[in-house]
Enzyme design. Structure first.
Site, PDB file in Angstrom:
ATOM      1  N   SER A  65      -1.786 -11.254  -0.276  1.00 43.21           N
ATOM      2  CA  SER A  65      -0.335 -11.725   0.152  1.00 43.21           C
ATOM      3  C   SER A  65      -0.194 -13.258  -0.059  1.00 43.21           C
ATOM      4  CB  SER A  65      -0.027 -11.384   1.774  1.00 43.21           C
ATOM      5  OG  SER A  65      -0.043  -9.900   1.651  1.00 43.21           O
TER       6      SER A  65
ATOM      7  N   GLY B  16       1.583  -7.318   0.370  1.00 44.05           N
ATOM      8  CA  GLY B  16       1.221  -7.721  -0.918  1.00 44.05           C
ATOM      9  C   GLY B  16       2.255  -9.247  -1.090  1.00 44.05           C
TER      10      GLY B  16
ATOM     11  N   GLY C  68       5.104 -11.968  -2.888  1.00 43.30           N
ATOM     12  CA  GLY C  68       6.183 -11.904  -3.841  1.00 43.30           C
ATOM     13  C   GLY C  68       7.406 -11.203  -3.494  1.00 43.30           C
TER      14      GLY C  68
ATOM     15  N   CYS D 152       4.514  -4.886   5.754  1.00 43.43           N
ATOM     16  CA  CYS D 152       5.002  -6.280   5.362  1.00 43.43           C
ATOM     17  C   CYS D 152       5.755  -5.984   3.754  1.00 43.43           C
ATOM     18  CB  CYS D 152       3.923  -7.153   5.142  1.00 43.43           C
ATOM     19  SG  CYS D 152       4.280  -8.952   4.601  1.00 43.43           S
ATOM     20  N   LEU D 153       5.101  -6.219   2.718  1.00 44.03           N
ATOM     21  CA  LEU D 153       5.908  -6.011   1.405  1.00 44.03           C
ATOM     22  C   LEU D 153       6.522  -4.603   1.432  1.00 44.03           C
ATOM     23  CD1 LEU D 153       7.081  -7.068  -1.291  1.00 44.03           C
ATOM     24  CD2 LEU D 153       4.832  -6.607  -2.351  1.00 44.03           C
TER      25      LEU D 153
ATOM     26  N   GLN E  51       9.569  -3.849   3.343  1.00 48.24           N
ATOM     27  CA  GLN E  51      10.738  -4.550   2.524  1.00 48.24           C
ATOM     28  C   GLN E  51      11.084  -3.710   1.354  1.00 48.24           C
ATOM     29  OE1 GLN E  51       9.077  -8.446   1.334  1.00 48.24           O
ATOM     30  NE2 GLN E  51       9.063  -9.171   3.419  1.00 48.24           N
TER      31      GLN E  51
ATOM     32  N   ASN F  74       2.502 -12.782   7.630  1.00 45.81           N
ATOM     33  CA  ASN F  74       2.452 -13.789   6.319  1.00 45.81           C
ATOM     34  C   ASN F  74       3.828 -13.028   5.453  1.00 45.81           C
ATOM     35  OD1 ASN F  74       1.685 -15.368   4.252  1.00 45.81           O
ATOM     36  ND2 ASN F  74       0.278 -13.767   3.483  1.00 45.81           N
TER      37      ASN F  74
ATOM     38  N   HIS G 135       1.352  -7.719  10.245  1.00 40.47           N
ATOM     39  CA  HIS G 135       0.330  -7.008   9.772  1.00 40.47           C
ATOM     40  C   HIS G 135      -0.516  -6.349  11.185  1.00 40.47           C
ATOM     41  CE1 HIS G 135       0.294  -8.500   5.927  1.00 40.47           C
ATOM     42  NE2 HIS G 135       1.060  -9.732   6.325  1.00 40.47           N
TER      43      HIS G 135
ATOM     44  N   GLU H 153      -3.112  -4.547  11.019  1.00 44.78           N
ATOM     45  CA  GLU H 153      -4.457  -4.714  10.450  1.00 44.78           C
ATOM     46  C   GLU H 153      -5.020  -6.322  10.374  1.00 44.78           C
ATOM     47  OE1 GLU H 153      -2.459  -6.207   7.066  1.00 44.78           O
ATOM     48  OE2 GLU H 153      -1.982  -4.805   8.572  1.00 44.78           O
TER      49      GLU H 153
END
Length: 389
Positions: free
Chosen positions: A68, A246, A248, A274-275, A278, A316, A360, A362
Protein backbone atom coordinates in the site's frame (compact mmCIF):
# COMPACT_ATOMS: atom_id res chain seq x y z
CA UNK A 1 6.67 30.13 0.06
CA UNK A 2 9.82 31.09 1.98
CA UNK A 3 11.53 27.99 3.34
CA UNK A 4 11.93 28.00 7.09
CA UNK A 5 15.49 28.23 8.51
CA UNK A 6 17.15 24.83 8.75
CA UNK A 7 19.75 23.70 11.27
CA UNK A 8 23.20 22.53 10.18
CA UNK A 9 23.47 18.97 8.91
CA UNK A 10 23.58 16.69 11.99
CA UNK A 11 26.65 14.60 12.72
CA UNK A 12 26.29 11.06 11.44
CA UNK A 13 27.49 9.61 14.73
CA UNK A 14 24.49 11.16 16.42
CA UNK A 15 21.77 9.91 14.09
CA UNK A 16 23.03 6.71 12.41
CA UNK A 17 24.21 3.76 14.46
CA UNK A 18 27.81 2.94 13.47
CA UNK A 19 26.79 -0.72 13.05
CA UNK A 20 24.68 0.46 10.11
CA UNK A 21 27.17 2.93 8.65
CA UNK A 22 26.11 6.21 7.09
CA UNK A 23 26.71 7.12 3.46
CA UNK A 24 27.26 10.84 3.94
CA UNK A 25 25.11 13.97 3.86
CA UNK A 26 21.85 14.07 1.92
CA UNK A 27 18.72 16.22 1.70
CA UNK A 28 15.00 15.71 1.94
CA UNK A 29 13.52 18.34 -0.37
CA UNK A 30 9.82 19.22 -0.68
CA UNK A 31 8.05 20.62 -3.70
CA UNK A 32 7.21 23.83 -1.77
CA UNK A 33 10.91 24.67 -1.38
CA UNK A 34 11.40 23.36 2.14
CA UNK A 35 14.63 21.46 2.72
CA UNK A 36 15.55 19.13 5.59
CA UNK A 37 19.22 18.11 5.79
CA UNK A 38 20.22 14.70 7.07
CA UNK A 39 22.45 11.67 6.66
CA UNK A 40 21.91 8.92 4.07
CA UNK A 41 21.80 5.33 5.32
CA UNK A 42 19.74 3.40 2.77
CA UNK A 43 20.65 2.77 -0.85
CA UNK A 44 23.02 5.27 -2.50
CA UNK A 45 20.37 6.59 -4.91
CA UNK A 46 17.88 9.43 -5.13
CA UNK A 47 14.13 8.79 -5.14
CA UNK A 48 10.91 10.69 -4.58
CA UNK A 49 7.17 10.35 -4.15
CA UNK A 50 4.28 11.65 -2.08
CA UNK A 51 5.27 12.20 1.56
CA UNK A 52 3.14 10.34 4.11
CA UNK A 53 3.54 10.43 7.88
CA UNK A 54 3.29 7.25 9.93
CA UNK A 55 2.88 7.64 13.70
CA UNK A 56 3.35 3.97 14.65
CA UNK A 57 5.83 3.19 17.42
CA UNK A 58 6.46 -0.29 16.04
CA UNK A 59 6.01 -2.04 12.72
CA UNK A 60 8.59 -0.26 10.55
CA UNK A 61 9.40 -3.57 8.84
CA UNK A 62 5.74 -4.19 8.03
CA UNK A 63 5.35 -0.60 6.79
CA UNK A 64 8.32 -0.96 4.45
CA UNK A 65 7.02 -4.24 2.98
CA UNK A 66 3.37 -3.18 2.73
CA UNK A 67 2.46 -2.76 -0.98
CA UNK A 68 0.00 0.00 0.00
CA UNK A 69 3.00 2.32 0.42
CA UNK A 70 4.11 1.86 -3.20
CA UNK A 71 5.22 5.18 -4.65
CA UNK A 72 5.39 6.98 -1.32
CA UNK A 73 8.16 8.40 0.87
CA UNK A 74 7.32 7.38 4.43
CA UNK A 75 8.12 9.64 7.38
CA UNK A 76 8.25 7.81 10.73
CA UNK A 77 7.59 10.12 13.67
CA UNK A 78 8.73 7.61 16.29
CA UNK A 79 12.35 8.65 16.92
CA UNK A 80 14.10 5.23 17.01
CA UNK A 81 13.71 3.18 13.84
CA UNK A 82 15.57 -0.13 13.58
CA UNK A 83 15.69 -0.61 17.33
CA UNK A 84 14.46 -4.23 17.35
CA UNK A 85 15.79 -5.58 14.09
CA UNK A 86 13.90 -7.43 11.39
CA UNK A 87 12.41 -10.91 11.05
CA UNK A 88 11.97 -11.98 7.43
CA UNK A 89 8.89 -14.03 8.32
CA UNK A 90 7.14 -10.81 9.38
CA UNK A 91 7.54 -9.15 5.97
CA UNK A 92 4.17 -8.38 4.39
CA UNK A 93 5.28 -9.06 0.80
CA UNK A 94 8.29 -10.25 -1.13
CA UNK A 95 10.17 -6.94 -0.93
CA UNK A 96 9.70 -3.32 0.15
CA UNK A 97 7.62 -1.06 -2.10
CA UNK A 98 8.04 2.45 -0.69
CA UNK A 99 10.15 5.06 -2.53
CA UNK A 100 12.09 6.22 0.52
CA UNK A 101 12.22 6.27 4.32
CA UNK A 102 12.70 9.32 6.57
CA UNK A 103 13.61 8.88 10.25
CA UNK A 104 15.02 10.87 13.13
CA UNK A 105 17.48 8.20 14.30
CA UNK A 106 18.54 5.02 12.52
CA UNK A 107 19.37 2.48 15.17
CA UNK A 108 20.49 -1.15 15.14
CA UNK A 109 19.52 -3.67 17.79
CA UNK A 110 21.31 -6.59 16.14
CA UNK A 111 24.76 -7.29 14.74
CA UNK A 112 23.57 -9.54 11.92
CA UNK A 113 23.40 -7.44 8.73
CA UNK A 114 20.60 -9.59 7.31
CA UNK A 115 18.34 -8.60 10.23
CA UNK A 116 18.87 -4.87 9.87
CA UNK A 117 16.32 -2.60 8.23
CA UNK A 118 19.06 -0.69 6.40
CA UNK A 119 20.24 -3.88 4.70
CA UNK A 120 16.74 -4.58 3.38
CA UNK A 121 16.48 -1.03 1.97
CA UNK A 122 19.92 -1.16 0.39
CA UNK A 123 19.22 -4.52 -1.25
CA UNK A 124 16.00 -3.09 -2.73
CA UNK A 125 17.65 0.17 -3.97
CA UNK A 126 15.53 2.33 -1.67
CA UNK A 127 17.10 5.46 -0.13
CA UNK A 128 16.70 6.44 3.50
CA UNK A 129 17.67 9.55 5.43
CA UNK A 130 18.20 10.05 9.17
CA UNK A 131 18.69 13.19 11.23
CA UNK A 132 15.46 14.83 10.04
CA UNK A 133 13.23 16.51 12.62
CA UNK A 134 10.35 14.24 11.67
CA UNK A 135 7.88 15.81 14.07
CA UNK A 136 8.54 19.28 12.67
CA UNK A 137 8.14 17.80 9.20
CA UNK A 138 4.84 16.19 10.24
CA UNK A 139 3.58 19.55 11.52
CA UNK A 140 4.65 21.21 8.27
CA UNK A 141 2.67 18.68 6.22
CA UNK A 142 -0.28 18.99 8.57
CA UNK A 143 -0.35 22.75 8.01
CA UNK A 144 0.18 22.62 4.25
CA UNK A 145 -1.34 19.31 3.12
CA UNK A 146 0.16 16.42 1.18
CA UNK A 147 3.06 17.15 -1.11
CA UNK A 148 5.81 15.47 -3.05
CA UNK A 149 9.29 15.03 -1.67
CA UNK A 150 12.66 13.71 -2.76
CA UNK A 151 15.59 12.13 -0.91
CA UNK A 152 18.82 13.03 -2.68
CA UNK A 153 21.67 10.62 -3.25
CA UNK A 154 24.54 10.80 -0.75
CA UNK A 155 26.65 13.89 -1.27
CA UNK A 156 24.02 15.71 -3.36
CA UNK A 157 23.35 18.77 -1.21
CA UNK A 158 22.38 21.46 -3.72
CA UNK A 159 19.11 22.75 -2.28
CA UNK A 160 17.84 24.40 -5.45
CA UNK A 161 18.47 21.30 -7.56
CA UNK A 162 16.84 19.11 -4.92
CA UNK A 163 13.63 21.18 -4.67
CA UNK A 164 13.38 21.35 -8.47
CA UNK A 165 13.67 17.56 -8.60
CA UNK A 166 10.99 17.22 -5.90
CA UNK A 167 8.61 19.36 -7.94
CA UNK A 168 9.21 17.15 -10.98
CA UNK A 169 8.20 13.92 -9.21
CA UNK A 170 5.18 12.38 -10.94
CA UNK A 171 1.89 12.96 -9.14
CA UNK A 172 0.47 10.12 -7.08
CA UNK A 173 -2.91 10.35 -8.85
CA UNK A 174 -1.30 9.83 -12.26
CA UNK A 175 0.37 6.49 -11.53
CA UNK A 176 -0.84 2.89 -11.81
CA UNK A 177 0.48 1.33 -8.63
CA UNK A 178 -1.88 -1.66 -8.57
CA UNK A 179 -0.58 -2.86 -11.93
CA UNK A 180 2.91 -2.70 -10.45
CA UNK A 181 2.28 -4.68 -7.24
CA UNK A 182 -0.37 -7.22 -8.30
CA UNK A 183 0.74 -10.70 -9.43
CA UNK A 184 0.27 -11.97 -12.97
CA UNK A 185 -0.82 -15.52 -12.12
CA UNK A 186 -3.14 -17.41 -9.77
CA UNK A 187 -1.71 -19.06 -6.66
CA UNK A 188 -3.42 -21.47 -4.25
CA UNK A 189 -2.47 -21.62 -0.57
CA UNK A 190 -3.64 -24.80 1.13
CA UNK A 191 -4.77 -28.13 -0.32
CA UNK A 192 -8.27 -29.27 -1.19
CA UNK A 193 -7.83 -32.31 1.08
CA UNK A 194 -7.31 -29.92 4.00
CA UNK A 195 -11.01 -29.11 3.84
CA UNK A 196 -12.39 -25.76 4.81
CA UNK A 197 -13.89 -23.08 2.56
CA UNK A 198 -11.98 -21.67 -0.41
CA UNK A 199 -11.54 -17.89 -0.26
CA UNK A 200 -10.61 -15.99 -3.39
CA UNK A 201 -8.50 -12.90 -2.69
CA UNK A 202 -8.19 -10.38 -5.50
CA UNK A 203 -4.68 -9.01 -5.04
CA UNK A 204 -4.47 -5.24 -5.44
CA UNK A 205 -1.45 -5.14 -3.11
CA UNK A 206 -2.05 -8.04 -0.75
CA UNK A 207 -0.43 -8.25 2.68
CA UNK A 208 0.67 -11.66 3.94
CA UNK A 209 -1.25 -11.24 7.18
CA UNK A 210 -4.58 -11.45 5.35
CA UNK A 211 -3.65 -14.88 4.00
CA UNK A 212 -2.49 -15.88 7.48
CA UNK A 213 -5.78 -14.67 8.97
CA UNK A 214 -7.76 -16.88 6.58
CA UNK A 215 -5.54 -19.91 7.12
CA UNK A 216 -5.76 -19.44 10.89
CA UNK A 217 -9.55 -19.67 10.57
CA UNK A 218 -9.43 -22.92 8.61
CA UNK A 219 -9.86 -21.53 5.10
CA UNK A 220 -7.91 -22.23 1.95
CA UNK A 221 -6.91 -19.26 -0.20
CA UNK A 222 -6.74 -18.61 -3.93
CA UNK A 223 -4.81 -15.42 -4.74
CA UNK A 224 -6.08 -13.78 -7.94
CA UNK A 225 -4.49 -11.05 -10.12
CA UNK A 226 -6.27 -7.70 -10.21
CA UNK A 227 -7.08 -8.28 -13.92
CA UNK A 228 -9.01 -11.49 -13.21
CA UNK A 229 -12.35 -11.94 -14.97
CA UNK A 230 -15.55 -12.23 -12.98
CA UNK A 231 -16.05 -15.73 -14.42
CA UNK A 232 -12.81 -16.92 -12.82
CA UNK A 233 -13.24 -14.93 -9.61
CA UNK A 234 -16.72 -16.39 -9.19
CA UNK A 235 -15.81 -19.98 -10.04
CA UNK A 236 -18.16 -22.52 -8.43
CA UNK A 237 -15.56 -23.75 -5.95
CA UNK A 238 -14.90 -20.30 -4.48
CA UNK A 239 -17.01 -19.78 -1.36
CA UNK A 240 -16.28 -16.11 -0.69
CA UNK A 241 -14.16 -13.24 -1.93
CA UNK A 242 -11.86 -10.63 -0.41
CA UNK A 243 -10.86 -7.49 -2.29
CA UNK A 244 -7.46 -6.71 -0.81
CA UNK A 245 -5.80 -3.47 0.24
CA UNK A 246 -3.44 -1.81 -2.20
CA UNK A 247 -1.91 1.46 -3.34
CA UNK A 248 -3.26 4.22 -5.53
CA UNK A 249 -6.49 5.92 -6.51
CA UNK A 250 -9.62 3.73 -6.96
CA UNK A 251 -10.90 6.20 -9.58
CA UNK A 252 -8.33 4.68 -11.95
CA UNK A 253 -9.59 1.11 -11.44
CA UNK A 254 -12.58 0.68 -13.74
CA UNK A 255 -11.93 -3.03 -14.24
CA UNK A 256 -11.88 -3.90 -10.51
CA UNK A 257 -15.01 -1.79 -9.97
CA UNK A 258 -16.83 -3.82 -12.63
CA UNK A 259 -15.60 -7.00 -10.95
CA UNK A 260 -16.96 -5.77 -7.62
CA UNK A 261 -20.34 -5.09 -9.23
CA UNK A 262 -20.43 -8.69 -10.47
CA UNK A 263 -19.58 -10.03 -7.03
CA UNK A 264 -22.25 -7.88 -5.39
CA UNK A 265 -24.84 -9.13 -7.87
CA UNK A 266 -23.72 -12.74 -7.29
CA UNK A 267 -24.39 -12.45 -3.56
CA UNK A 268 -21.50 -14.53 -2.27
CA UNK A 269 -19.83 -13.31 0.96
CA UNK A 270 -17.57 -10.38 0.15
CA UNK A 271 -15.06 -8.48 2.30
CA UNK A 272 -13.38 -5.31 1.03
CA UNK A 273 -10.34 -3.99 2.89
CA UNK A 274 -8.93 -0.46 2.40
CA UNK A 275 -8.60 -0.10 -1.39
CA UNK A 276 -11.01 -3.02 -1.67
CA UNK A 277 -13.47 -1.05 0.46
CA UNK A 278 -13.14 1.95 -1.85
CA UNK A 279 -13.65 -0.22 -4.93
CA UNK A 280 -16.85 -1.70 -3.46
CA UNK A 281 -17.99 1.83 -2.56
CA UNK A 282 -17.55 2.95 -6.16
CA UNK A 283 -19.27 -0.21 -7.41
CA UNK A 284 -22.22 0.68 -5.18
CA UNK A 285 -22.42 4.12 -6.81
CA UNK A 286 -20.58 6.23 -4.24
CA UNK A 287 -17.91 8.82 -4.98
CA UNK A 288 -14.36 8.74 -3.62
CA UNK A 289 -12.19 11.76 -2.89
CA UNK A 290 -8.66 12.28 -1.67
CA UNK A 291 -8.16 13.21 1.97
CA UNK A 292 -6.06 16.29 2.67
CA UNK A 293 -3.58 14.39 4.83
CA UNK A 294 -4.44 10.72 4.49
CA UNK A 295 -4.57 8.30 7.41
CA UNK A 296 -1.31 6.55 8.29
CA UNK A 297 -0.55 4.95 11.62
CA UNK A 298 -1.74 2.52 14.26
CA UNK A 299 -3.91 4.67 16.50
CA UNK A 300 -7.06 5.65 14.58
CA UNK A 301 -10.30 5.31 16.58
CA UNK A 302 -13.25 3.89 14.63
CA UNK A 303 -16.84 3.73 15.87
CA UNK A 304 -19.03 0.88 14.67
CA UNK A 305 -22.42 2.56 14.35
CA UNK A 306 -24.31 -0.74 14.57
CA UNK A 307 -22.30 -2.73 17.12
CA UNK A 308 -21.77 0.27 19.39
CA UNK A 309 -18.04 -0.34 19.90
CA UNK A 310 -14.93 1.78 19.36
CA UNK A 311 -11.84 0.10 17.96
CA UNK A 312 -8.30 1.42 17.64
CA UNK A 313 -7.13 0.57 14.15
CA UNK A 314 -4.12 0.58 11.83
CA UNK A 315 -4.64 2.65 8.68
CA UNK A 316 -2.85 3.60 5.49
CA UNK A 317 -4.87 5.33 2.80
CA UNK A 318 -5.17 8.61 0.90
CA UNK A 319 -8.78 8.29 -0.29
CA UNK A 320 -12.19 8.17 1.39
CA UNK A 321 -15.61 6.95 0.30
CA UNK A 322 -18.03 9.88 0.45
CA UNK A 323 -20.89 8.62 2.61
CA UNK A 324 -23.38 11.26 1.44
CA UNK A 325 -22.94 10.07 -2.16
CA UNK A 326 -23.90 6.45 -1.42
CA UNK A 327 -27.22 5.79 -3.23
CA UNK A 328 -29.96 4.54 -0.93
CA UNK A 329 -30.99 2.14 -3.69
CA UNK A 330 -27.59 0.41 -3.56
CA UNK A 331 -28.53 -1.65 -0.51
CA UNK A 332 -25.43 -0.39 1.33
CA UNK A 333 -25.26 1.71 4.47
CA UNK A 334 -22.38 3.41 6.25
CA UNK A 335 -21.51 1.13 9.18
CA UNK A 336 -18.37 2.67 10.70
CA UNK A 337 -17.00 6.19 11.17
CA UNK A 338 -13.56 7.61 11.96
CA UNK A 339 -13.81 9.52 15.24
CA UNK A 340 -10.98 11.88 14.32
CA UNK A 341 -12.46 13.37 11.17
CA UNK A 342 -15.85 11.71 10.60
CA UNK A 343 -14.76 9.96 7.40
CA UNK A 344 -16.36 6.67 6.35
CA UNK A 345 -14.59 3.60 7.74
CA UNK A 346 -16.96 0.83 6.69
CA UNK A 347 -19.98 -0.24 4.65
CA UNK A 348 -22.43 -3.11 5.07
CA UNK A 349 -25.11 -4.41 2.75
CA UNK A 350 -28.60 -4.53 4.19
CA UNK A 351 -29.43 -7.96 2.78
CA UNK A 352 -26.29 -9.63 1.42
CA UNK A 353 -23.25 -10.91 3.39
CA UNK A 354 -21.05 -8.02 2.29
CA UNK A 355 -18.90 -5.87 4.56
CA UNK A 356 -16.09 -3.42 3.85
CA UNK A 357 -13.60 -1.69 6.13
CA UNK A 358 -11.31 1.21 5.39
CA UNK A 359 -8.77 0.23 8.05
CA UNK A 360 -6.50 -2.84 8.32
CA UNK A 361 -7.84 -5.60 10.60
CA UNK A 362 -4.75 -7.58 9.59
CA UNK A 363 -2.46 -4.76 10.76
CA UNK A 364 0.87 -6.05 12.02
CA UNK A 365 2.13 -5.86 14.66
CA UNK A 366 -1.22 -4.38 15.71
CA UNK A 367 -3.49 -3.12 17.12
CA UNK A 368 -5.65 -6.25 17.11
CA UNK A 369 -9.01 -4.67 18.01
CA UNK A 370 -10.58 -5.35 14.62
CA UNK A 371 -9.82 -9.06 14.11
CA UNK A 372 -13.55 -9.78 14.49
CA UNK A 373 -13.91 -8.51 10.91
CA UNK A 374 -12.33 -11.78 9.73
CA UNK A 375 -14.44 -13.82 12.15
CA UNK A 376 -17.64 -12.31 10.74
CA UNK A 377 -16.53 -12.91 7.16
CA UNK A 378 -15.53 -16.56 7.67
CA UNK A 379 -18.76 -17.17 9.61
CA UNK A 380 -20.75 -15.78 6.66
CA UNK A 381 -18.78 -17.98 4.26
CA UNK A 382 -19.43 -21.10 6.33
CA UNK A 383 -23.11 -20.23 6.66
CA UNK A 384 -23.57 -19.94 2.90
CA UNK A 385 -21.06 -22.57 1.77
CA UNK A 386 -22.46 -25.08 -0.64
CA UNK A 387 -25.52 -22.99 -1.47
CA UNK A 388 -26.67 -23.11 -5.08
CA UNK A 389 -24.94 -20.43 -7.14
Amino acid sequence: MIARPVPPTPRSSAVVDPRIGDLGPALLALEDGSVFPGVAFGAAVASGGDLVVNTSQTGYQEVCTDPSYAGQVVVMTYPLIGNYGRLVDDDQSIHPWLRGLVVANATAAVLDDARQLATMLRDASIPAIAGVDTRALARHLRANGCMRGLITAPGETDRDAATAAAGAVQRWEDQDFVGHVSPSSIMDVGRAEDGGPLIGIVDFGLKSNIVRAMRHRGARVRILPHTISSAVALAPDIDGLILSPGPGDPARLDGPVELAKAVIDDGRPLLGICLGHQIVGRAAGADTTRLRFGHHGANHPVHDEELGVVQVTAQNHEVQVVGASLPSSSGFRVSQINLNDGSVEGLRHREKPIETVQYHPEGAPGPLDALAVFDRFVAAVNATRGATR
